[in-house]
Design a protein around this motif. Structure first.
Motif, PDB file in Angstrom:
ATOM      1  N   TYR A  88       0.848  -1.207   0.000  1.00  0.00           N
ATOM      2  CA  TYR A  88       0.000   0.000   0.000  1.00  0.00           C
ATOM      3  C   TYR A  88       0.879   1.250   0.000  1.00  0.00           C
ATOM      4  N   LYS A 172      -8.102   0.732  -6.200  1.00  0.00           N
ATOM      5  CA  LYS A 172      -9.472   0.527  -5.702  1.00  0.00           C
ATOM      6  C   LYS A 172      -9.484  -0.645  -4.708  1.00  0.00           C
ATOM      7  N   GLU A 175      -8.021   0.359  -1.389  1.00  0.00           N
ATOM      8  CA  GLU A 175      -8.875   1.282  -0.634  1.00  0.00           C
ATOM      9  C   GLU A 175     -10.021   0.518   0.023  1.00  0.00           C
ATOM     10  N   VAL A 176     -10.646  -0.396  -0.734  1.00  0.00           N
ATOM     11  CA  VAL A 176     -11.762  -1.177  -0.183  1.00  0.00           C
ATOM     12  C   VAL A 176     -11.266  -2.070   0.958  1.00  0.00           C
ATOM     13  N   LYS A 178      -8.803  -1.543   2.893  1.00  0.00           N
ATOM     14  CA  LYS A 178      -8.512  -0.683   4.049  1.00  0.00           C
ATOM     15  C   LYS A 178      -9.802  -0.342   4.794  1.00  0.00           C
ATOM     16  N   GLU A 179     -10.820   0.021   4.035  1.00  0.00           N
ATOM     17  CA  GLU A 179     -12.123   0.358   4.645  1.00  0.00           C
ATOM     18  C   GLU A 179     -12.685  -0.818   5.433  1.00  0.00           C
ATOM     19  N   LYS A 180     -12.577  -2.031   4.826  1.00  0.00           N
ATOM     20  CA  LYS A 180     -13.174  -3.227   5.445  1.00  0.00           C
ATOM     21  C   LYS A 180     -12.267  -3.872   6.491  1.00  0.00           C
TER      22      LYS A 180
END
Ligand SMILES: Nc1ccn([C@@H]2O[C@H](COP(=O)(O)OP(=O)(O)OP(=O)(O)O)[C@@H](O)[C@H]2O)c(=O)n1
Ligand SMILES: C[C@](O)(CO)[C@H](O)COP(=O)(O)O
Length: 230
Positions: A88, A172, A175-176, A178-180
């Motif tokens: 990342y 993408k 990012e997803v 990281k969010e989850k």
């Protein structure tokens, strides 16, 4: 198609038990990391190497890059707690790239032929990974050591790096994840999570990851063979 490569090399090498990061173990007088970097340095299709390292190894890495004339690793990036965090961080420092590869610093035997096939498939389809067919019979086993099932081997592949992506796809996926709070053991698993198909490029059994001490014996044998047994 040109590409940039992120090389995560910021691990500890605990399973290697060498008393140092396995990236610095010497094979035929060259550190593992330099073997890997040389492959990309010599590839005309590689525009830049983003090398992800431990901050306390920065001086050592800088001196090795100078000594071994590695010119494409112009930006050194600090690694994170897990391999995924290291990649990342590398991704954040990409500039103007359309295709990005991720390749373990600890896999020093990748070939230009496989790299180029991965890049071409990623450019056309979005995501590709190097892989080889599993040779052993694979069984799922319970925590107390009892076989639960035998897997259908014809559909099982051992996944390696490089893994190649359109940059927008990998960004993408990260990012997803990281969010989850999702942590995967490779980049493809993050891409799978966002529903984008990942395509296999048949690789090479010699593209080993140096993980445990026995891998060093095998690596030495591969190098011996490459140099014609001299
Ligand atoms: N936080 C981390 C962990 C791993 N890696 C890199 O990811 C690659 C594959 O990881 P692995 O083989 O697991 O290396 P280590 O983490 O060093 O090994 P170990 O798990 O045995 O400590 C290696 O090139 C390693 O340096 C990284 O950049 N950042
Ligand atoms: C990315 C990888 O090399 C694909 O085989 C592998 O998953 C890395 O795993 P590790 O546990 O970080 O060695």
């Amino acid at each position: 198609m040109q590409y940039q490569v992120i090389i995560p090399a910021a691990g500890q090498g605990k399973r290697m038990n060498a008393g140092k990061n396995k990236q610095f173990i010497e094979l035929q007088a060259l550190p593992v990391m330099i073997h890997t970097l040389n492959i990309f340095e010599m590839d005309e299709r590689c525009d830049e190497i983003i090398l992800v390292i431990n901050p306390n190894e920065k001086q050592l890495v800088e001196s090795l890059l100078t000594q071994h004339k590695i010119t494409k690793a112009r930006r050194l990036v600090t690694g994170g707690a897990e391999r995924q965090h290291s990649v990342y961080n590398g991704l954040q420092s990409l500039k103007d790239a359309e295709i990005v590869l991720v390749h373990d610093g600890a896999r020093p035997f990748i070939t230009h032929n496989i790299i180029h096939r991965l890049v071409d498939v990623a450019a056309e389809k979005g995501a590709s990974v190097a892989a080889v067919r599993v040779k052993d019979t694979i069984k799922r086993v319970s925590d107390d050591g009892v076989v639960l099932e035998t897997m259908e081997r014809s559909s099982l592949w051992a996944i390696q790096t490089p893994q190649a992506f359109r940059v927008s796809v990998l960004e993408k996926a990260h990012e997803v994840a990281k969010e989850k709070g999702f942590i995967g053991t490779d980049e493809a698993s993050l891409v799978e999570e966002i529903g984008i198909p990942v395509h296999i490029v048949e690789g090479d059994y010699q593209n080993i990851k140096l993980t445990t001490p026995d891998d060093i014996l095998y690596a030495e044998a591969i190098l011996e063979k490459q140099s014609g047994g001299r």
